[in-house]
Design an enzyme around this catalytic site. Structure first.
Site, PDB file in Angstrom:
ATOM      1  N   ARG A 175       0.815  -1.209   0.000  1.00 40.04           N
ATOM      2  CA  ARG A 175       0.000   0.000   0.000  1.00 40.04           C
ATOM      3  C   ARG A 175       0.864   1.282   0.000  1.00 40.04           C
ATOM      4  NH1 ARG A 175      -5.250   1.498   2.435  1.00 40.04           N
ATOM      5  NH2 ARG A 175      -5.695  -0.684   2.738  1.00 40.04           N
ATOM      6  N   LYS A 233      -0.082 -19.865   6.342  1.00 40.67           N
ATOM      7  CA  LYS A 233      -0.962 -19.857   7.496  1.00 40.67           C
ATOM      8  C   LYS A 233      -1.032 -18.491   8.193  1.00 40.67           C
ATOM      9  CE  LYS A 233       0.926 -21.291  11.784  1.00 40.67           C
ATOM     10  NZ  LYS A 233       2.028 -20.442  12.136  1.00 40.67           N
ATOM     11  N   HIS A 244       6.097 -23.978   6.319  1.00 38.35           N
ATOM     12  CA  HIS A 244       7.550 -23.887   6.169  1.00 38.35           C
ATOM     13  C   HIS A 244       8.274 -25.099   6.748  1.00 38.35           C
ATOM     14  CE1 HIS A 244       7.625 -22.218  10.278  1.00 38.35           C
ATOM     15  NE2 HIS A 244       8.910 -22.471  10.295  1.00 38.35           N
ATOM     16  N   GLU A 274      10.074 -24.728  21.839  1.00 36.05           N
ATOM     17  CA  GLU A 274      10.700 -23.431  21.585  1.00 36.05           C
ATOM     18  C   GLU A 274      11.108 -22.814  22.920  1.00 36.05           C
ATOM     19  OE1 GLU A 274       8.999 -21.094  18.118  1.00 36.05           O
ATOM     20  OE2 GLU A 274       7.231 -21.991  19.013  1.00 36.05           O
ATOM     21  N   HIS A 333       2.131 -27.563  11.261  1.00 38.31           N
ATOM     22  CA  HIS A 333       3.476 -28.152  11.256  1.00 38.31           C
ATOM     23  C   HIS A 333       3.520 -29.568  11.851  1.00 38.31           C
ATOM     24  CE1 HIS A 333       4.362 -24.105  10.320  1.00 38.31           C
ATOM     25  NE2 HIS A 333       4.518 -23.645  11.543  1.00 38.31           N
TER      26      HIS A 333
HETATM   27  C1  BG6 Z   1       5.372 -20.494  13.133  1.00 42.98           C
HETATM   28  C2  BG6 Z   1       4.579 -20.205  14.382  1.00 42.98           C
HETATM   29  O1  BG6 Z   1       4.560 -21.054  12.149  1.00 42.98           O
HETATM   30  O2  BG6 Z   1       6.423 -21.395  13.450  1.00 42.98           O
HETATM   31  C3  BG6 Z   1       5.462 -19.641  15.464  1.00 42.98           C
HETATM   32  O3  BG6 Z   1       3.544 -19.285  14.084  1.00 42.98           O
HETATM   33  C4  BG6 Z   1       6.657 -20.529  15.703  1.00 42.98           C
HETATM   34  O4  BG6 Z   1       4.730 -19.453  16.669  1.00 42.98           O
HETATM   35  C5  BG6 Z   1       7.342 -20.889  14.388  1.00 42.98           C
HETATM   36  O5  BG6 Z   1       7.543 -19.843  16.547  1.00 42.98           O
HETATM   37  C6  BG6 Z   1       8.407 -21.948  14.605  1.00 42.98           C
HETATM   38  O6  BG6 Z   1       9.155 -22.120  13.417  1.00 42.98           O
HETATM   39  P1  BG6 Z   1      10.656 -22.607  13.456  1.00 42.98           P
HETATM   40  O7  BG6 Z   1      11.024 -22.768  12.011  1.00 42.98           O
HETATM   41  O8  BG6 Z   1      11.432 -21.553  14.168  1.00 42.98           O
HETATM   42  O9  BG6 Z   1      10.650 -23.891  14.199  1.00 42.98           O
END
Ligand code: BG6
Length: 485
Positions: free
Chosen positions: A51, A150, A180, A218, A242
């Site tokens: 934008r 997502k 991803h 995490e 995931h």
């Molecule tokens: C994302 C989530 O899809 O994946 C996050 O929204 C998360 O909350 C992330 O931290 C983790 O990805 P990776 O590649 O760091 O394991």
């Protein structure tokens, strides 16, 4: 080991939301790294669309800053950076209105033979208006690709609605739904390990596999994403996408071919074979404060929140291969380490001549996604030296980085996925029915939690989640692996 770069055809990649965080942090750096690896053909263009009213020069400057920030300094050779910025263009566009679509169409028409891909790095409520405008302005051709990521819906109904809206303008073979995790090196290695070796597949079933554990832990908290996260929670944020993908790749039947629909058909069958999740098979948690670092409730700014920042559950796959083998999954924020792994634990030998075998943990294949991508096979051997026949378990360890050598570069998930979009290969992307089936499975348990009015259990940051998660495995006589990097 030599990495091979498979060429892609010249392309025009239009990034909607080009001034946003994902574009700066992942998309532009990934494209740059692919250029550094000689994979971006001459004549390709990256067209930012957002934008903000800015000139091409302004956007190039911003892209240059993103590279400085997010690309390893050793790759940033000035000539290469200049070449990359030279392929960058910009149009100011009103995603939901009229402005900018004509100029975008004109730009793209300059190169009618290039592959056209539209990366919608925007808020999900803009997916449909943009898809609609692309079609209406005649910009989307029958071979153009559209990339979305997502959240793909919030539940089954919204995911269905989104799929239906995209389908009005794009055929399924044009839609690239990014997860991803599917672009991570080791996730693909899971398929290689299973289907390129004769060793594991005969044992890959409930006759030989005692239990499977999938952990995505995490150490970070919600990190400024509280507004989004508090509406999602671990189940929607990590499990529906995931973790479901990891479960599918671990449990699926061998596909007949390594082709998009053959692979995706098999993944879908796994989701459909999952027994409905019972409340008693789940544990939800929410992290507490740790000294000055606030609690989940502080971080999301919602003292009444019942959203889970941790979830663990026991899943059962009701088919011939897996009936009787529990799959334990857990994911959470603010845990002791950043660790993603799949651990397949095998049964003890049916008869043993060594009494000590029963005290061992058993053979296990551990597939480490991050950090230190690699695989480990746990085997029992004789404890070396005198002292009789004592057994000890040792890891047969392979870290991919050491196998690739010190210069071995593993492409980031987004690098591989964007190149697959250009190549037109959907194997590592989710099909619409997969996304819907995953919601169909997660919706009832999310609903049951909400209806119960119960709160997630508090847990201390830096640990392994609520103690009740241990009861989940413990009641079957199993033990979670330690969360340690
Ligand atoms: C994302 C989530 O899809 O994946 C996050 O929204 C998360 O909350 C992330 O931290 C983790 O990805 P990776 O590649 O760091 O394991």
């Amino acid at each position: 080991m030599v990495s091979t770069v498979i060429p892609v055809p010249p392309f025009d990649l239009v990034i909607f939301g080009a001034t946003g965080d994902l574009a700066h942090r992942k998309i532009l750096p990934s494209l740059f790294r692919r250029m550094a690896a000689h994979q971006v053909p001459a004549g390709s263009r990256v067209i930012g669309a957002a934008r903000s009213k800015m000139s091409r020069a302004d956007f190039r400057k911003a892209a240059g800053e993103a590279l400085t920030r997010y690309v390893e300094a050793k790759l940033l050779a000035p000539a290469l950076v200049e070449r990359f910025l030279g392929m960058i263009d910009y149009v100011s566009i009103d995603a939901a209105g009229e402005g900018g679509w004509g100029p975008l169409a004109k730009k793209l028409d300059e190169k009618p033979d290039s592959v056209r891909a539209f990366y919608l790095s925007v808020a999900p409520q803009l997916f449909t208006p943009i898809a609609h405008r692309l079609a209406q302005a005649g910009i989307a051709t029958p071979e153009s690709r559209i990339v979305v990521e997502k959240p793909l819906g919030h539940d089954l109904a919204s995911a269905r609605a989104l799929n239906a809206e995209l389908a009005q303008h794009f055929d399924e073979h044009q839609i690239y739904r990014i997860d991803h995790y599917l672009g991570k090196e080791t996730v693909q290695n899971l398929m290689a390990i299973r289907f390129a070796n004769a060793l594991f597949e005969p044992l890959w079933n409930s006759h030989y596999v005692e239990q499977v554990q999938i952990t995505v832990a995490e150490s970070i908290g919600v990190e400024g994403r509280g507004a989004y996260y508090d509406k999602a929670g671990a189940m929607r944020d990590m499990v529906q996408n995931h973790m479901m993908q990891l479960l599918c790749l671990t449990a699926m039947e061998p596909p007949s071919k390594f082709e998009p629909d053959a692979v995706r058909d098999e993944k879908l069958k796994v989701i459909r074979a999952l027994d409905p999740l019972k409340m008693s098979d789940t544990v939800r948690g929410q992290y507490r404060a740790n000294g000055k670092d606030g609690s989940y409730l502080d971080h999301v700014g919602n003292p009444a929140s019942r959203t889970e920042s941790f979830v663990a559950f026991r899943a059962h796959i009701a088919n011939w291969r897996w009936s009787g083998t529990p799959f334990y999954l857990r994911t959470g924020k603010k845990l002791s380490a950043r660790l993603s792994e799949i651990c397949v634990v095998f049964k003890h030998p049916p008869h043993t001549i060594f009494p000590q075998v029963d005290t061992l943990r058993g053979n296990a294949l551990i597939i480490r996604l991050q950090p230190n991508e690699g695989i480990t096979l746990r085997v029992a051997i004789k404890d070396p030296g005198p002292g009789g026949m004592r057994l000890v378990e040792v890891p047969l360890d392979m870290t991919f980085a050491s196998t690739l050598g010190p210069d071995g570069e593993m492409p980031e998930a987004y690098e591989r996925l964007i190149m697959d979009v250009i190549r037109g290969n959907q194997t590592l992307f989710m099909r619409g029915d997969e996304v819907e089936a995953a919601w169909e499975w997660t919706d009832p348990i999310i609903q049951a939690w909400e209806d119960s009015g119960s709160r997630p259990l508090p847990y201390d940051p830096g640990g392994a989640g609520p103690i009740d998660a241990y009861k989940l495995t413990g009641s079957d006589g199993h033990l979670w692996r330690e969360i340690a990097a």
